[in-house]
Write a protein that holds these residues in place. Sequence first.
Motif, PDB file in Angstrom:
ATOM      1  N   ASN A  11       0.734  -1.224   0.226  1.00 43.27           N
ATOM      2  CA  ASN A  11       0.060  -0.123  -0.182  1.00 43.27           C
ATOM      3  C   ASN A  11       0.816   1.061  -0.116  1.00 43.27           C
TER       4      ASN A  11
ATOM      5  N   THR B  64       2.222   5.334  -2.427  1.00 41.71           N
ATOM      6  CA  THR B  64       1.714   6.203  -3.392  1.00 41.71           C
ATOM      7  C   THR B  64       2.715   6.554  -4.452  1.00 41.71           C
TER       8      THR B  64
ATOM      9  N   ILE C 227      -1.804   5.338  -6.791  1.00 36.58           N
ATOM     10  CA  ILE C 227      -2.123   4.729  -5.608  1.00 36.58           C
ATOM     11  C   ILE C 227      -2.090   3.411  -5.794  1.00 36.58           C
TER      12      ILE C 227
ATOM     13  N   ILE D  19      -2.475  -0.234  -4.304  1.00 37.49           N
ATOM     14  CA  ILE D  19      -3.150  -1.152  -3.003  1.00 37.49           C
ATOM     15  C   ILE D  19      -3.149  -2.560  -3.222  1.00 37.49           C
TER      16      ILE D  19
ATOM     17  N   GLN E 110      -7.255  -0.248   5.227  1.00 38.00           N
ATOM     18  CA  GLN E 110      -6.768   0.128   3.825  1.00 38.00           C
ATOM     19  C   GLN E 110      -7.436   1.268   3.442  1.00 38.00           C
TER      20      GLN E 110
ATOM     21  N   TYR F  25      -6.124   4.883   2.465  1.00 41.74           N
ATOM     22  CA  TYR F  25      -6.182   5.724   1.161  1.00 41.74           C
ATOM     23  C   TYR F  25      -6.775   7.107   1.511  1.00 41.74           C
ATOM     24  N   GLU F  26      -7.976   6.940   2.591  1.00 39.52           N
ATOM     25  CA  GLU F  26      -8.487   8.427   2.723  1.00 39.52           C
ATOM     26  C   GLU F  26      -7.412   9.402   3.319  1.00 39.52           C
TER      27      GLU F  26
ATOM     28  N   GLU G 256      -4.250   9.363   2.953  1.00 40.29           N
ATOM     29  CA  GLU G 256      -3.227   9.882   1.941  1.00 40.29           C
ATOM     30  C   GLU G 256      -3.670  10.805   0.980  1.00 40.29           C
TER      31      GLU G 256
ATOM     32  N   ALA H  42      -5.848   4.555  -9.284  1.00 42.71           N
ATOM     33  CA  ALA H  42      -5.631   3.434  -8.325  1.00 42.71           C
ATOM     34  C   ALA H  42      -5.532   2.129  -9.259  1.00 42.71           C
TER      35      ALA H  42
ATOM     36  N   MET I 260     -14.277   1.026  -0.546  1.00 38.47           N
ATOM     37  CA  MET I 260     -13.308   1.784  -0.931  1.00 38.47           C
ATOM     38  C   MET I 260     -14.001   2.505  -2.315  1.00 38.47           C
TER      39      MET I 260
ATOM     40  N   THR J 233      -9.939  10.036  -7.087  1.00 35.08           N
ATOM     41  CA  THR J 233      -9.581   8.947  -7.970  1.00 35.08           C
ATOM     42  C   THR J 233     -10.659   9.089  -9.061  1.00 35.08           C
TER      43      THR J 233
END
Length: 420
Positions: free
Chosen positions: A194, A196, A211, A213, A238, A242-243, A245, A267, A317, A327
């Motif tokens: 995970n 970026t 990103i 994952i 995860q 993500y949020e 980041e 992503a 997600m 995204t």
Amino acid sequence: MAKNKAKNRKKSLLIVVAIILVIAIAVAGANVSAVNTLKEQGNSYKSLEVEDKLTPQKDENGNWYFTTDRDFKVMHLTDIHIGGGFMSKEEDEKALNAIAAMVTKEKPDLVIASGDIAFPVPYTAGTFNNHSGAEAFGNLMESLGVYWDVTFGNHDAECYSYFDREAMAEFYEKEEFEHCLFQAGPTDVDGFGNHTIEVKNSKGIITQAIILIDSQAYIKDNLIESIKGTYDNIHPNQVEWYEAEILRMNGENEKIDKASSPVKSLAFFHIPLVEMADAWNEFEENGFKDTENFKYIEGIIGEGGKRVYCGLGEDDMFEKMLELQSTKAMFNGHDHLNNTTFEYKGIQFSYGYSIDYFAYSDIDKLGSQRGCTMITCKPDTTFTIDKYNYYSDRYDMEGFTREDVTMQHEDVTYQVPVEE
């Protein structure tokens, strides 16, 4: 008489053990030979000659970033499936050749392989060693001199493989892979990989965030679930990562230009989200006509059965992507015969062309599903997606040969007819 029978049984047992040892030694020797051949092949390709080649750097948070005011080109590959054993040698060589040809032609700034790089299935590849396939791919990328990254698929570290996902993460992070940008990611977040990669302009504004994952593997890490194909989902922490980041990158952009937030992002992961299946089912049920939510762009669903083999459960997600409005496209693999791209609720879903010569029965003789995706990230934060079949005239190149295949889906639109 009893003593003679006992002696005979002992003798028979020793013969069996000896035979097993001879076979084991022969298999080990054959696998060593196959791995060495793949190494030699990977190292045989020329380094790309690229004008204005970009070199990534790490920021204070340890994240990789590229700086450019020109287009940034990403090549998406998926489901390479290098067996890495003596039984898959011929197919593995074809896979490396196909990748080398497409990378040489396209000259991407970054290659992302979204899972199932390795496929060490003992009864077909002849090995349990999942390092072998991964190393063959890594050696090829390093030989070509292109920056590259990976996400894990369900086959990269099967329960019967020599190395688990943590060990494979350490493998990809090793210093010998100078062009590999893989990072294992935060230890308090589930999965490995995970992380970026940011594309910034000369002002320091992130024009596109990439990103990566870990979409996990199976609901439980055992052979039964592997055989059944009960695939896992992206885990809640995860989604939280993500949020965090996205919000972090939004904050960085806002320091320079408030209008550059929310940051635009793409992503990459392996197993498709449940919403990919929901979207395609909606399209199919509407007679393959667009709906209020669904807009068809290109490609087909060539898999039979469930069509889209997503995780068994649900995750948040996609909902989080809609909420954060960052995204705009996601790229995955997993289903080797699917290569469609469509838009669902404003976000593009895109299957990558697969490379696979080995995992599906007789797939080495088929060609409609094999190729690459080129994503061009523009300085104005927009992007384009172009898909190229490996057997098209585009890859008629000196120094590379391609095998004869059947183009099984040339005249098919939307959905390949299959028997249930």
